[in-house]
Design a protein around this motif. Structure first.
Motif, PDB file in Angstrom:
ATOM      1  N   GLN A  79     -49.203 -28.152 -30.895  1.00 21.16           N
ATOM      2  CA  GLN A  79     -48.985 -26.825 -30.334  1.00 21.16           C
ATOM      3  C   GLN A  79     -50.322 -26.258 -29.839  1.00 21.16           C
ATOM      4  O   GLN A  79     -51.335 -26.318 -30.542  1.00 21.16           O
ATOM      5  CB  GLN A  79     -48.377 -25.895 -31.372  1.00 21.16           C
ATOM      6  CG  GLN A  79     -46.993 -26.327 -31.805  1.00 21.16           C
ATOM      7  CD  GLN A  79     -46.502 -25.509 -32.977  1.00 21.16           C
ATOM      8  OE1 GLN A  79     -47.273 -25.209 -33.882  1.00 21.16           O
ATOM      9  NE2 GLN A  79     -45.222 -25.159 -32.948  1.00 21.16           N
ATOM     10  N   SER A  80     -50.315 -25.711 -28.653  1.00 23.52           N
ATOM     11  CA  SER A  80     -51.550 -25.268 -27.998  1.00 23.52           C
ATOM     12  C   SER A  80     -52.325 -24.228 -28.798  1.00 23.52           C
ATOM     13  O   SER A  80     -53.547 -24.305 -28.900  1.00 23.52           O
ATOM     14  CB  SER A  80     -51.237 -24.714 -26.615  1.00 23.52           C
ATOM     15  OG  SER A  80     -50.710 -25.726 -25.800  1.00 23.52           O
ATOM     16  N   TYR A  81     -51.642 -23.256 -29.359  1.00 26.17           N
ATOM     17  CA  TYR A  81     -52.327 -22.204 -30.106  1.00 26.17           C
ATOM     18  C   TYR A  81     -53.087 -22.787 -31.291  1.00 26.17           C
ATOM     19  O   TYR A  81     -54.259 -22.471 -31.519  1.00 26.17           O
ATOM     20  CB  TYR A  81     -51.309 -21.157 -30.574  1.00 26.17           C
ATOM     21  CG  TYR A  81     -51.892 -20.125 -31.505  1.00 26.17           C
ATOM     22  CD1 TYR A  81     -52.687 -19.097 -31.003  1.00 26.17           C
ATOM     23  CD2 TYR A  81     -51.664 -20.169 -32.872  1.00 26.17           C
ATOM     24  CE1 TYR A  81     -53.234 -18.144 -31.849  1.00 26.17           C
ATOM     25  CE2 TYR A  81     -52.201 -19.234 -33.725  1.00 26.17           C
ATOM     26  CZ  TYR A  81     -52.991 -18.222 -33.213  1.00 26.17           C
ATOM     27  OH  TYR A  81     -53.541 -17.290 -34.054  1.00 26.17           O
ATOM     28  N   ALA A 133     -56.063 -24.952 -30.250  1.00 30.22           N
ATOM     29  CA  ALA A 133     -57.239 -24.153 -29.890  1.00 30.22           C
ATOM     30  C   ALA A 133     -57.980 -23.698 -31.145  1.00 30.22           C
ATOM     31  O   ALA A 133     -59.219 -23.720 -31.190  1.00 30.22           O
ATOM     32  CB  ALA A 133     -56.826 -22.954 -29.044  1.00 30.22           C
ATOM     33  N   THR A 145     -51.583 -28.895 -20.500  1.00 27.35           N
ATOM     34  CA  THR A 145     -51.231 -27.566 -20.975  1.00 27.35           C
ATOM     35  C   THR A 145     -51.663 -26.485 -19.989  1.00 27.35           C
ATOM     36  O   THR A 145     -52.648 -26.643 -19.266  1.00 27.35           O
ATOM     37  CB  THR A 145     -51.853 -27.284 -22.360  1.00 27.35           C
ATOM     38  OG1 THR A 145     -51.365 -26.035 -22.822  1.00 27.35           O
ATOM     39  CG2 THR A 145     -53.366 -27.239 -22.292  1.00 27.35           C
ATOM     40  N   SER A 146     -50.925 -25.417 -19.984  1.00 32.06           N
ATOM     41  CA  SER A 146     -51.308 -24.272 -19.164  1.00 32.06           C
ATOM     42  C   SER A 146     -51.929 -23.188 -20.047  1.00 32.06           C
ATOM     43  O   SER A 146     -52.221 -22.099 -19.557  1.00 32.06           O
ATOM     44  CB  SER A 146     -50.089 -23.718 -18.430  1.00 32.06           C
ATOM     45  OG  SER A 146     -49.131 -23.282 -19.372  1.00 32.06           O
ATOM     46  N   TYR A 147     -52.132 -23.486 -21.318  1.00 34.58           N
ATOM     47  CA  TYR A 147     -52.704 -22.533 -22.262  1.00 34.58           C
ATOM     48  C   TYR A 147     -54.193 -22.368 -21.963  1.00 34.58           C
ATOM     49  O   TYR A 147     -54.998 -23.266 -22.183  1.00 34.58           O
ATOM     50  CB  TYR A 147     -52.467 -23.021 -23.693  1.00 34.58           C
ATOM     51  CG  TYR A 147     -52.784 -22.024 -24.762  1.00 34.58           C
ATOM     52  CD1 TYR A 147     -52.141 -20.789 -24.806  1.00 34.58           C
ATOM     53  CD2 TYR A 147     -53.716 -22.308 -25.739  1.00 34.58           C
ATOM     54  CE1 TYR A 147     -52.416 -19.879 -25.798  1.00 34.58           C
ATOM     55  CE2 TYR A 147     -54.004 -21.402 -26.742  1.00 34.58           C
ATOM     56  CZ  TYR A 147     -53.352 -20.189 -26.765  1.00 34.58           C
ATOM     57  OH  TYR A 147     -53.641 -19.283 -27.742  1.00 34.58           O
ATOM     58  N   LYS A 148     -54.542 -21.216 -21.439  1.00 30.64           N
ATOM     59  CA  LYS A 148     -55.891 -20.981 -20.925  1.00 30.64           C
ATOM     60  C   LYS A 148     -56.999 -21.146 -21.983  1.00 30.64           C
ATOM     61  O   LYS A 148     -58.050 -21.702 -21.667  1.00 30.64           O
ATOM     62  CB  LYS A 148     -55.971 -19.598 -20.279  1.00 30.64           C
ATOM     63  CG  LYS A 148     -57.254 -19.391 -19.520  1.00 30.64           C
ATOM     64  CD  LYS A 148     -57.244 -18.112 -18.747  1.00 30.64           C
ATOM     65  CE  LYS A 148     -58.555 -17.948 -18.002  1.00 30.64           C
ATOM     66  NZ  LYS A 148     -58.580 -16.736 -17.227  1.00 30.64           N
TER      67      LYS A 148
END
Length: 175
Positions: free
Chosen positions: A72-74, A77, A119-122
């Motif tokens: 998961q991107s969050y 990060a 991912t598009s998670y900035k």
């Protein structure tokens, strides 16, 4: 009432006049209060003589942390920021720009291998971009002879990133 904070020069002068037994007692007392002080003292006593082996050990620890990266991107990060904090702590211990560059290039290689590249998670993207900027700036600060030792590794990292990351414009990060 406040405690007077003395500068490093005053502390250095006082330490030069102190007997070894009392200095050892002060070091142990200092190490007792903060985990990072203990880690730094342990590095200086046991690891500092072989910097290359220590950097290799840190790289393997970072590789293991990347292999445990959440999907998961969050959470990925958050894990990447934790890895960067660890790198920053060890770089502070080593106090070498070349070791910092080496560890950050290794971070970039692991990022390309383990992180979700589509991912598009900035925040995930920004983490990688900031490290590229940091590597480039540190390489530019090095002496010209040493700079040429790290430039091929950095260029290879950029080349790999260009192949794997569609959202990255490598022209912005070239030396």
């Amino acid at each position: 009432m406040s405690i007077t904070t003395y500068g490093l020069q005053n502390i250095k002068k006082e330490l030069q006049h102190m007997p070894p037994a009392q200095m050892a007692e002060l070091l142990l007392r200092l190490a007792r209060y903060k985990k990072e002080n203990k880690e730094l003292l342990a590095y200086l006593m046991f690891e500092a003589h072989d910097e290359a082996a220590f950097v290799t050990q840190v790289k393997s620890e970072i590789g293991f942390m990347f292999s445990q990266l959440p999907s998961q991107s969050y959470f990925a990060a958050k894990a990447l920021r934790k890895i960067l904090r660890l790198i920053a702590k060890y770089v502070k211990f080593i106090a070498s720009k070349t070791a910092e560059i080496d560890l950050l290039i290794n971070f970039g290689e692991n990022y390309l291998q383990y992180a979700d590249r589509k991912t598009s998670y900035k925040p995930l993207r920004v983490i990688f971009i900031k490290q590229l900027e940091k590597i480039r700036n540190n390489i530019n600060k090095l002496h010209e002879d040493v700079r040429h030792d790290y430039s091929p590794d950095y260029e290879q990292l950029l080349s790999d990133a260009d192949k794997k990351l569609q959202w990255l414009n490598i022209i912005d990060y070239q030396l």
